[in-house]
Design a protein around this motif. Sequence first.
Motif, PDB file in Angstrom:
ATOM      1  N   ASP A  70      11.057 -99.670 -12.897  1.00  0.00           N
ATOM      2  CA  ASP A  70       9.614 -99.448 -13.044  1.00  0.00           C
ATOM      3  C   ASP A  70       9.132-100.327 -14.187  1.00  0.00           C
ATOM      4  O   ASP A  70       9.417-100.061 -15.352  1.00  0.00           O
ATOM      5  N   GLY A  90       4.335 -99.921 -14.539  1.00  0.00           N
ATOM      6  CA  GLY A  90       3.776 -99.009 -13.558  1.00  0.00           C
ATOM      7  C   GLY A  90       3.922 -99.454 -12.121  1.00  0.00           C
ATOM      8  O   GLY A  90       3.328 -98.871 -11.228  1.00  0.00           O
ATOM      9  N   SER A 113       4.251 -89.937  -6.736  1.00  0.00           N
ATOM     10  CA  SER A 113       4.780 -89.584  -8.052  1.00  0.00           C
ATOM     11  C   SER A 113       6.067 -88.791  -7.871  1.00  0.00           C
ATOM     12  O   SER A 113       6.298 -88.194  -6.816  1.00  0.00           O
ATOM     13  N   GLU A 148       7.152 -85.906  -8.672  1.00  0.00           N
ATOM     14  CA  GLU A 148       7.122 -84.496  -8.282  1.00  0.00           C
ATOM     15  C   GLU A 148       6.274 -84.251  -7.047  1.00  0.00           C
ATOM     16  O   GLU A 148       6.218 -83.118  -6.565  1.00  0.00           O
ATOM     17  N   ALA A 178      10.099 -92.323  -8.661  1.00  0.00           N
ATOM     18  CA  ALA A 178       9.064 -91.998  -7.685  1.00  0.00           C
ATOM     19  C   ALA A 178       9.717 -91.321  -6.498  1.00  0.00           C
ATOM     20  O   ALA A 178      10.943 -91.178  -6.428  1.00  0.00           O
TER      21      ALA A 178
END
Length: 671
Positions: free
Chosen positions: A162, A165, A220, A222, A242
Amino acid sequence: MVMLPGSPLVRRLVIPVVFMFAVGAATIFGLASISASWQDKKAAVDSGRMVEHALTEEKTALAVLAKDYTWWDEPITRLFVEFDADYADSDFGGYLIDQHGAAAVFVFNEGGAQIYGRTDDRFEGGTEGSPEIGADPDLRLMNRQAMASGPTEPVVATGVVDLGGSLHVAAVSRFTPEIDSTDFAEPPPLGTLVILRRMDDKFLDHIGQTAHVQEFAILSPEAEKAGSLTAPLRSPLGDTLATLSWKPPTPGRDFLNWFLPPLLAVGLIMGLLLALVLSRVRQFAEHLASSEERLALALDAARDGLWDWNIETGDAHFSARWATMLGYRPDEIEPRTGAWESLVHPDDLPEVMRALADCRQGRSATYEVEHRMRAKDGSWHWILARGRVVTRNAAGAARRMVGTHTDVTARRLAEQRALDACAEAEAASRVKSHFLANMSHELRTPLNAIIGFSDMLLREFFGPLTPKQKEYAAAINTSGSHLLEVIGDVLDLSKVEAGRMELHPEPVDVSALVRSCAGLMASEADQGRVALETSLPPHPVEITADKVRLRQIILNLLSNAVKFTPTGGRVDVAVRLPAEGGLEISVRDTGVGMRPEDIRIALEPFRQLDDSMSRRHQGTGLGLPLAKMLAELHGGELALASEPGRGTTVTVTLPAPKRRAALRSVSGRSA
């Protein structure tokens, strides 16, 4: 008959029909729902496996690219030795970005400091040369893993990182110069190459097409999307960056949505045919299961060994079966082509190398050859090797070949045993023929004496005989003559089979010869009250042939025809000159005839058909086979056509007559 509503007959008919409609519709709906549910579950599992495989393929492809560019690659060498940013940017970084779809390319030294970097316009990890790239802990970890590899070959570290972002697939490989190279005064310093590939919409669309799924997205860590499957995307350090989400295919539900409404309507209409439909379904299921079983057995039985050859480096991959079919463990075979060449039989190696060269150079589309290979126990196995070129370079030269090895030792041994058995049978046949030919000569001498002395007794050269003595002497003479004829046929047949029959060609008037043979058989035909007729051309027909053997052919055919024609029957012998050339001698009778399957038996030596007519006559079964062989020795052929109860026609075709001479007319009737 008028059926009223509500009558017992109507109820007995309608109620079962309605019940069958309801049961049929419910059964079809239930089966369809169960099948759809099972298909959807299987599709979901398969899609997950395919997504995982597609991601692995992406990592592998990027790893292969990184590895290719860090093994003694000229642009990287210049970066280390004499840095030329323009040259490196155009021939190295720009090529990887433009031609291979890389999002960013970086080069770090052994300590992890950035030497070179190039990104495309959409890279979100920072500007060229920004410290955030090299400081990323995941990239640092992969740099350490790559630098920890040995000096003989770069080891690629891959993972998902990552940066800024934005998720990227990363591949890091250690730069490894050629060992013992003399191109540089001192070896270039060590470092690593980092290639990043963006996980954007284009990347996800490619993965989705490969995995046959819809609505691919990166969420995302979660997040979880309803109605979709998810898989975590973890960094090399193990953190969940992710969640990869996709909508699994639903072939069963899609099928039901499209097919169920018309299916229910058709089910109501076709309820009476439900039993037939179920029967068809059962048969189809059994056939499908049988086909799947046969396919599984075939795949299990085809235990081929696989090989993969990098022609430029000489490296090779051999499957476990490739090694075990020769008795080796997989780790006992060096993954180089030299290990394979050392196992090939020296006598077969030149042919094998020629076949490989033809395939590599494009003279043949595939490589296929059978050769011997040495097994671990020292024995030689016959191997069927097949393969083809799968990759060529820009110049058209072969870079990679793949193929299979199949052990065909059992087949080759069986073929050799068959050849040996055939040779032994042919040798035994020749010995038998020579033995019969020699023994027939030995038997003729005493038979001639027996026939001669019995003939002298019948003529009373040694004094008068009583009637009983004359009867016995006549029986001896007749039996001896018959036995001599049989031995003569056996001798002739043996000579032909042994290749010792010699023809003495001379001009022969076929019309006169046929008329003579018919005259010899006239008395036997009269005794059996059989009409014997001839049909001959109005002029003599002369050919070049062995007169004795041609007479033997005609007499054998006439004797058979008269023998097997019942009282009151007819035998016709004809000589014909067809328009297409050649000469035909045909003998046709109205005898018992034969079935089509018996004709082959009648043309075999020492074989006789077991019917009432043949049992009444003595014989060895040599007449027709001998006539056929003698006709073929003259360059002709013998054909037999027969029908039970309608008679038999035997036609001998000989080469064209030497000439025709219109000298005299010959009567066409003889009896």
